[in-house]
Motif scaffolding. Structure first.
Motif, PDB file in Angstrom:
ATOM      1  N   GLU A 118       0.824  -1.212   0.000  1.00 50.42           N
ATOM      2  CA  GLU A 118       0.000   0.000   0.000  1.00 50.42           C
ATOM      3  C   GLU A 118       0.858   1.263   0.000  1.00 50.42           C
ATOM      4  O   GLU A 118       0.549   2.241  -0.695  1.00 50.42           O
ATOM      5  N   LYS A 145       2.578   1.631  -3.514  1.00 47.33           N
ATOM      6  CA  LYS A 145       1.598   2.026  -4.522  1.00 47.33           C
ATOM      7  C   LYS A 145       1.202   3.492  -4.357  1.00 47.33           C
ATOM      8  O   LYS A 145       1.063   4.226  -5.340  1.00 47.33           O
ATOM      9  N   SER A 205       6.051   6.283 -10.977  1.00 44.22           N
ATOM     10  CA  SER A 205       6.861   5.095 -10.693  1.00 44.22           C
ATOM     11  C   SER A 205       8.324   5.270 -11.063  1.00 44.22           C
ATOM     12  O   SER A 205       9.211   4.682 -10.437  1.00 44.22           O
ATOM     13  N   LEU A 219       3.124  -4.809  -8.161  1.00 43.25           N
ATOM     14  CA  LEU A 219       2.890  -3.564  -8.874  1.00 43.25           C
ATOM     15  C   LEU A 219       3.165  -3.714 -10.369  1.00 43.25           C
ATOM     16  O   LEU A 219       2.488  -3.103 -11.197  1.00 43.25           O
ATOM     17  N   GLU A 279       0.368  -4.693 -12.377  1.00 36.11           N
ATOM     18  CA  GLU A 279      -0.592  -3.611 -12.611  1.00 36.11           C
ATOM     19  C   GLU A 279      -0.031  -2.552 -13.553  1.00 36.11           C
ATOM     20  O   GLU A 279      -0.649  -1.508 -13.753  1.00 36.11           O
TER      21      GLU A 279
END
Length: 403
Positions: free
Chosen positions: A175, A178, A186, A208, A211
């Protein structure tokens, strides 16, 4: 590193607690990197962060700071004599968040951000090229009474399942990473970890990447030993033996038919679940963009499997197919070393490092990063692999022992 001024030395003499902290073996000027150049205005032209050695040193120091944050907490050190801050201040970073394990209140991670105010004080008007805006650092196992129970519990979790997703630390780290990636982008975020912390960093980084969020990752002495790994190796050997034995009694057409059936149903054959890690190589693009940096010592048995070569890799051409990059694996060889030396974090900011870069041919990296690809759904979802059942039993037994 700059020498301390006479005023600083006088202040230390007047403050016994600060003088004691300066003499501590974990103090930055005692055990930290030598001849480290702090960022200054010249780095706007030529940034040290573009140098792989400097970047590796900085990441290792940030992780050391997390270890010391927890030790400072355990030993009730105050702000004026704390050891941890001196491990991020020379790099112009500041602490913005500590990651706390709610089970025992221990600090297992820290979020550091580029300190613009400190940079301006040294006439650094903007962030030099290559400097990450934020770094999430995760420590490994700390064998102290306040932390050993939960640290070892997560060690055993990895040993049993080769996964840390069931840990509260995994959820908190994921969490946090992200959130900061969404805030800064990023490309401006790094995650770094040592030992158990490297295991967490690898798995949250992969999560991650699935995603489409690709953060820079630096993993020091990541764990590789697990029950699942051992059973998988046994399964592979049994599968190879089964194929050789089968070929002696069946025709080529029959062998092809059996292979096709095993491909349709991953639970057929002796190599059933093992084949999960080798399928659908082109079903996702996650591995094309996420390239973690792994640092291992070939005398460290905890991460020894990372140096095993992938038997499927082409020796004559180590470049990956279709532009895929597995990882950057840096291997240190210093002859025979004890586990304390080979698995220690201090070796990674040493000036006399002799690292060998090995791309794409690590067997374990290939397996772990192939999990970024979408796997086919099993026809019998109720059936669990043998390693999963054995892992549950082992973790349950270990929990009873630590009660």
């Amino acid at each position: 590193m700059a020498n301390r001024s006479a005023d600083e030395m006088s202040a230390n003499n007047d403050d016994p607690s600060r003088a004691q902290a300066q003499a501590h073996p974990d103090a930055f000027h005692v055990s930290g990197p030598r001849h480290l150049a702090s960022p200054n205005w010249r780095h706007l032209i030529s940034s040290n962060w573009k140098d792989g050695n400097y970047r590796r040193t900085a990441m290792a120091c940030f992780i050391q700071a997390v270890y010391l944050l927890e030790l400072d907490r355990q030993e009730n050190r105050l702000e004026e004599n704390a050891l941890a801050p001196n491990w991020w201040l020379p790099f112009k970073y500041k602490l913005v968040q500590t990651l706390i394990d709610e089970r025992d209140g221990s600090i297992f991670g820290a979020l550091l951000e580029w300190d613009r105010s400190a940079a301006l004080a040294d006439f650094i008007l903007m962030r030099p090229s290559g400097v990450p805006k934020a770094v999430l650092a995760l420590r490994g196992t700390l064998l102290k009474s306040p932390t050993i129970r939960r640290d070892v519990e997560d060690d055993l979790r990895f040993l049993a399942w080769e996964s840390l997703k069931g840990s509260v630390r995994y959820t908190i780290a994921l969490e946090t990473l992200k959130s900061v990636a969404a805030k800064y982008g990023s490309k401006n975020v790094c995650v770094a970890g040592h030992s158990l912390g490297a295991g967490f960093a690898l798995q949250v980084g992969k999560a991650l990447a699935k995603e489409g969020i690709y953060v820079d990752a630096h993993l020091f002495n990541p764990p590789s030993l697990s029950l699942a790994m051992s059973l998988r190796n046994i399964g592979e050997k049994a599968g190879d033996s089964w194929k050789k034995c089968r070929s002696m009694f069946t025709s080529n057409d029959e062998n092809q038919a059996i292979d096709a059936a095993e491909e349709r149903n991953p639970f057929l054959g002796l190599n059933n679940w093992v084949s999960y890690f080798h399928r659908n190589k082109n079903s996702s693009t996650g591995m094309q963009k996420w390239v973690p940096h792994l640092y291992v010592n070939d005398s460290d048995y905890i991460c020894c499997y990372y140096t095993d070569r992938d038997k499927d890799a082409r020796k004559e051409d180590p470049a990956p197919e279709n532009g895929h990059v597995a990882a950057k694996l840096f291997v240190m060889s210093k002859g025979k070393q004890n586990l304390y030396e080979a698995h220690g974090l201090e070796q990674w900011w040493s000036n006399d490092l002799d690292l060998q870069l090995s791309l794409h041919n690590s067997r374990l990296i290939s397996r772990q990063l192939r999990s970024l690809y979408h796997l086919p759904a099993p026809q019998n979802p109720q059936r669990k692999p043998q390693w999963h059942t054995e892992g549950l039993r082992l973790l349950s037994l270990c929990r009873k022992l630590f009660r």
